[in-house]
Design an enzyme around this catalytic site. Structure first.
Site, PDB file in Angstrom:
ATOM      1  N   HIS A  68      40.209 -39.300 -43.667  1.00 22.26           N
ATOM      2  CA  HIS A  68      40.842 -40.546 -43.251  1.00 22.26           C
ATOM      3  C   HIS A  68      41.867 -40.215 -42.166  1.00 22.26           C
ATOM      4  CE1 HIS A  68      39.973 -42.889 -47.255  1.00 22.26           C
ATOM      5  NE2 HIS A  68      38.887 -42.390 -46.692  1.00 22.26           N
ATOM      6  N   GLU A  70      44.975 -40.736 -41.893  1.00 21.52           N
ATOM      7  CA  GLU A  70      46.236 -40.170 -42.385  1.00 21.52           C
ATOM      8  C   GLU A  70      46.094 -38.686 -42.708  1.00 21.52           C
ATOM      9  OE1 GLU A  70      44.644 -42.859 -43.442  1.00 21.52           O
ATOM     10  OE2 GLU A  70      45.982 -44.381 -44.253  1.00 21.52           O
ATOM     11  N   CYS A 104      44.999 -45.941 -48.255  1.00 24.19           N
ATOM     12  CA  CYS A 104      44.250 -46.057 -49.507  1.00 24.19           C
ATOM     13  C   CYS A 104      44.978 -45.282 -50.611  1.00 24.19           C
ATOM     14  CB  CYS A 104      42.831 -45.524 -49.314  1.00 24.19           C
ATOM     15  SG  CYS A 104      42.766 -43.727 -49.176  1.00 24.19           S
ATOM     16  N   CYS A 107      45.286 -41.491 -49.778  1.00 23.06           N
ATOM     17  CA  CYS A 107      46.261 -41.171 -48.728  1.00 23.06           C
ATOM     18  C   CYS A 107      47.680 -41.487 -49.182  1.00 23.06           C
ATOM     19  CB  CYS A 107      45.923 -41.927 -47.446  1.00 23.06           C
ATOM     20  SG  CYS A 107      44.387 -41.353 -46.699  1.00 23.06           S
TER      21      CYS A 107
END
Ligand SMILES: [Zn+2]
Length: 183
Positions: A68, A70, A104, A107
């Site tokens: 992701h 992040e 999410c 993260c």
């Protein structure tokens, strides 16, 4: 992560100008993700007015479900700390994340473990959000899992949602390209 000395870092809030300035770049990265068949999420990690990590979702490209935006940016931050011989915790405690979509659950947990105090995000993440939408990892009382972080939400939220909608309309980006439309 280490022992808590009780001297918790003071939470800081970015100014409207800072939010404007950094989110422009996060949105550019999200658009780049969209154009490359990735979930359109882009982000920056900013430490003392300096970008120390940036990322956009690269799950499809890397064929790794954890990549992701992040996580990509956090890896850069860790590299930056190593190269600058700076202590990760003291850097992270003064670093804000600017991201187009609510982090999410995964993260949000990573951000806690690294003691990032502030997250500025655009739209909420209805499917996997870890800052209130599905779970509230950001503010949950989890003494063994880093520190809580503050969220500033809603910056250009509509635009972030539009990008997500465009992406999910395309269905599977790994599928063969659809036939050209006959007008
Ligand atoms: Zn995530």
């Amino acid at each position: 992560m280490g022992t808590q000395t009780g001297s918790e870092a003071e939470a800081f809030y970015p100014s409207d100008e800072e939010i404007e300035k950094w989110m422009i770049n996060a949105f550019k990265m999200a658009r780049d993700a969209l154009e490359n068949g990735e979930v359109p999420v882009g982000c920056l990690l900013v430490h003392e007015d300096q970008v120390v990590g940036r990322g956009r979702n690269e799950v499809n490209q890397s064929k790794n479900a954890t990549r992701h935006a992040e996580m990509v940016a956090l890896d850069q931050l860790l590299d930056w700390c190593r190269q600058s011989s700076l202590d990760v915790k003291s850097v992270c405690e003064r670093t804000a994340l600017y991201v187009t979509v609510e982090p999410c659950i995964m993260c949000a947990s990573a951000l806690r473990l690294l003691n990032i105090p502030v997250v500025v995000y655009g739209c909420s993440n209805e499917r996997f959000g870890g800052c209130g939408s599905v779970l509230d990892v950001s503010s949950a009382n989890l003494p063994q899992t880093g520190t809580t972080f503050k969220c500033v939400s809603g910056h250009r939220a509509e635009e972030a949602v539009e990008m997500l909608k465009t992406f999910y309309k395309q269905e599977n980006p790994n599928a063969p390209k659809p036939k050209p439309r006959k007008d």
